[in-house]
Each structure stands twice: as C-alpha cells, then as structure tokens.
Design a protein around this motif. Structure first.
Motif, PDB file in Angstrom:
ATOM      1  N   ILE A  87      -5.187  -0.629  -1.575  1.00 57.15           N
ATOM      2  CA  ILE A  87      -3.914  -0.729  -2.398  1.00 57.15           C
ATOM      3  C   ILE A  87      -2.911  -1.515  -1.741  1.00 57.15           C
ATOM      4  O   ILE A  87      -2.730  -1.260  -0.603  1.00 57.15           O
ATOM      5  N   ILE A 115       0.619  -2.053  -0.768  1.00 50.88           N
ATOM      6  CA  ILE A 115       1.796  -1.203  -0.785  1.00 50.88           C
ATOM      7  C   ILE A 115       3.030  -1.916  -0.674  1.00 50.88           C
ATOM      8  O   ILE A 115       4.176  -1.585  -0.989  1.00 50.88           O
ATOM      9  N   GLU A 116       3.130  -3.328  -0.034  1.00 41.54           N
ATOM     10  CA  GLU A 116       4.220  -4.097  -0.079  1.00 41.54           C
ATOM     11  C   GLU A 116       3.858  -5.444  -0.204  1.00 41.54           C
ATOM     12  O   GLU A 116       2.863  -5.974   0.205  1.00 41.54           O
ATOM     13  N   GLU A 165      -3.205  -0.960   2.196  1.00 38.92           N
ATOM     14  CA  GLU A 165      -3.808   0.259   2.796  1.00 38.92           C
ATOM     15  C   GLU A 165      -5.300   0.701   2.426  1.00 38.92           C
ATOM     16  O   GLU A 165      -5.595   0.638   1.065  1.00 38.92           O
ATOM     17  N   ASP A 202      -0.367  -6.483  -8.812  1.00 34.63           N
ATOM     18  CA  ASP A 202       1.092  -6.060  -8.387  1.00 34.63           C
ATOM     19  C   ASP A 202       0.850  -4.970  -7.305  1.00 34.63           C
ATOM     20  O   ASP A 202      -0.051  -4.276  -7.177  1.00 34.63           O
ATOM     21  N   VAL A 203       2.115  -4.629  -6.731  1.00 30.84           N
ATOM     22  CA  VAL A 203       2.164  -3.400  -5.816  1.00 30.84           C
ATOM     23  C   VAL A 203       1.792  -2.147  -6.447  1.00 30.84           C
ATOM     24  O   VAL A 203       1.994  -1.597  -7.517  1.00 30.84           O
ATOM     25  N   GLY A 204       0.698  -1.322  -5.879  1.00 32.02           N
ATOM     26  CA  GLY A 204       0.172  -0.254  -6.425  1.00 32.02           C
ATOM     27  C   GLY A 204      -1.147  -0.219  -6.907  1.00 32.02           C
ATOM     28  O   GLY A 204      -1.773   0.867  -7.104  1.00 32.02           O
ATOM     29  N   GLU A 205      -1.619  -1.581  -7.131  1.00 35.61           N
ATOM     30  CA  GLU A 205      -3.145  -1.660  -7.548  1.00 35.61           C
ATOM     31  C   GLU A 205      -3.809  -2.159  -6.320  1.00 35.61           C
ATOM     32  O   GLU A 205      -3.524  -2.406  -5.405  1.00 35.61           O
ATOM     33  N   GLU A 206      -5.033  -2.183  -6.916  1.00 34.74           N
ATOM     34  CA  GLU A 206      -6.086  -2.599  -5.753  1.00 34.74           C
ATOM     35  C   GLU A 206      -6.359  -3.719  -5.496  1.00 34.74           C
ATOM     36  O   GLU A 206      -6.418  -4.838  -6.642  1.00 34.74           O
TER      37      GLU A 206
END
Length: 207
Positions: free
Chosen positions: A8, A10-11, A20, A40-44
C-alpha cells in the motif's frame, strides 16, 4: 536482494514513495516515468526494485516494469553514471526513447538532460549500443513520454504554493538547478494542477 514490492502506498513525494508491505515501510526512489503510473495514496501498488548497498546508505530504486529496471541496471554500469544520474535520465525520457537516442547517435537529445554533458553522452552511446539491442526487444509496457525540449522564457522565480514547492523539490532532486527549475515551474503552472502534472509539464519544457 529485494526485487519486487507489492503493498500500500503510504506517501508520495516525487521522486520518493513510501510503500508498506507486510508491516514494513520501504522508502523507494522512482524515475518520473514510473512515478506517473503509480496509483493514489492508500491504494495497492506493485514496484520492481533494484537494491543498492553503499558504505553510508542502503537505497531502493523502483520501476513500473522490468524493462525500465533492466535499462537502469545497464545504465549504472556505464563509466561515470551512478544511480542518481541513471534516475535522472529515465525521468527525462522513457526507456524506448533512450534506446532510440543511442541507436541513432542522438547526442543532442541526451545532453539536454541534467548531468549529461557531451562526453557522458558519447560514453552512453558507445557503451550502451550493444546492450540495448537485447533491451529493445523487451520494451513492452514502457511509458511513452516526450523528450525534453527547449526552456520557456518569461517566468518569475517566486515559488509560493505547496504544489510548486513539491515540484521544485522533485526537480532539484533529479539534478536541475533550483533557479532554473523554479523559472520553468512558474511558466507551466496552471490553477488546479497537481504536483505530478506540474513536474511532467516542467520536464517537457526544460532543456
């Protein structure tokens, strides 16, 4: 060796990302050609990596596909070309475009990149020609971006917004001089543009 990370995001702070995987956060530097393809951030995300161990640091470089990573690995074998310069080269042009420059002895296209002078361009063409014959056959999935063109004039040097600051930081990290980068950023900036859009447009207009 760490060859691939799936996790994922994170930044995202170009050219760096934090991803991560299995509870571990990996700091990875990517060429802008690969950075543009990230979700986008938060996606795999899936990133192919090259691990560099130095006396003072352990560094991870990431790529959207294996062909770009393969080119990076060949670039850092060239005399005088380290990981940072290789990253800059792949930020200014796609793997396919670099192959075209070498194949056609296009020194002019190469010297437009920061850190690549005439002698370095000549070494790149000579040392990479045979290696690229194989890589050219494996160029599927490489992102196509325009090569760098001449600088635009008439921009102020003031950088005020967070988007502009992010773009400036990324361009400086890629080897561009702050004053020159700030000037181009202000030239290509448009209201509502993201830092990624701004970096892409600046790279297209910088020489």
């Amino acid at each position: 060796m760490i060859g691939r990370i799936r996790g994922i995001l994170i930044e995202k702070q170009p050219p760096d990302v934090l991803i991560e995987a299995a509870g571990v956060g990996y700091e990875v530097q990517l060429p802008m050609t690969s950075f543009y393809q990230l979700p986008d951030v938060g996606e795999e995300a899936i990133i192919y990596t090259h691990f560099v161990v130095r006396e003072d640091a352990q560094l991870l470089f990431g790529f959207a596909d294996k062909s770009e990573r393969a080119l990076f690995r060949e670039l850092i074998k060239v005399n005088g070309v380290g990981p940072k310069l290789a990253l800059t080269i792949l930020s200014g042009m796609s793997a396919a475009q670099f192959i075209q420059c070498v194949t056609h002895d296009d020194y002019t296209g190469l010297v437009k990149l920061p850190g690549v002078g005439k002698k370095t361009a000549e070494r790149l063409v000579v040392e990479m020609r045979d290696r690229l014959k194989k890589l050219a056959e494996q160029g599927d999935g490489v992102t196509q971006l325009p090569t760098l063109t001449a600088e635009k004039d008439g921009a102020t040097l003031l950088v005020t917004t967070d988007v502009k600051e992010d773009a400036l930081s990324a361009l400086v990290a890629l080897g561009y001089k702050p004053v020159h980068a700030a000037k181009v950023i202000n030239t290509v900036y448009s209201e509502g543009a993201s830092s990624e859009d701004l970096i892409r447009d600046a790279l297209r207009s910088m020489g």
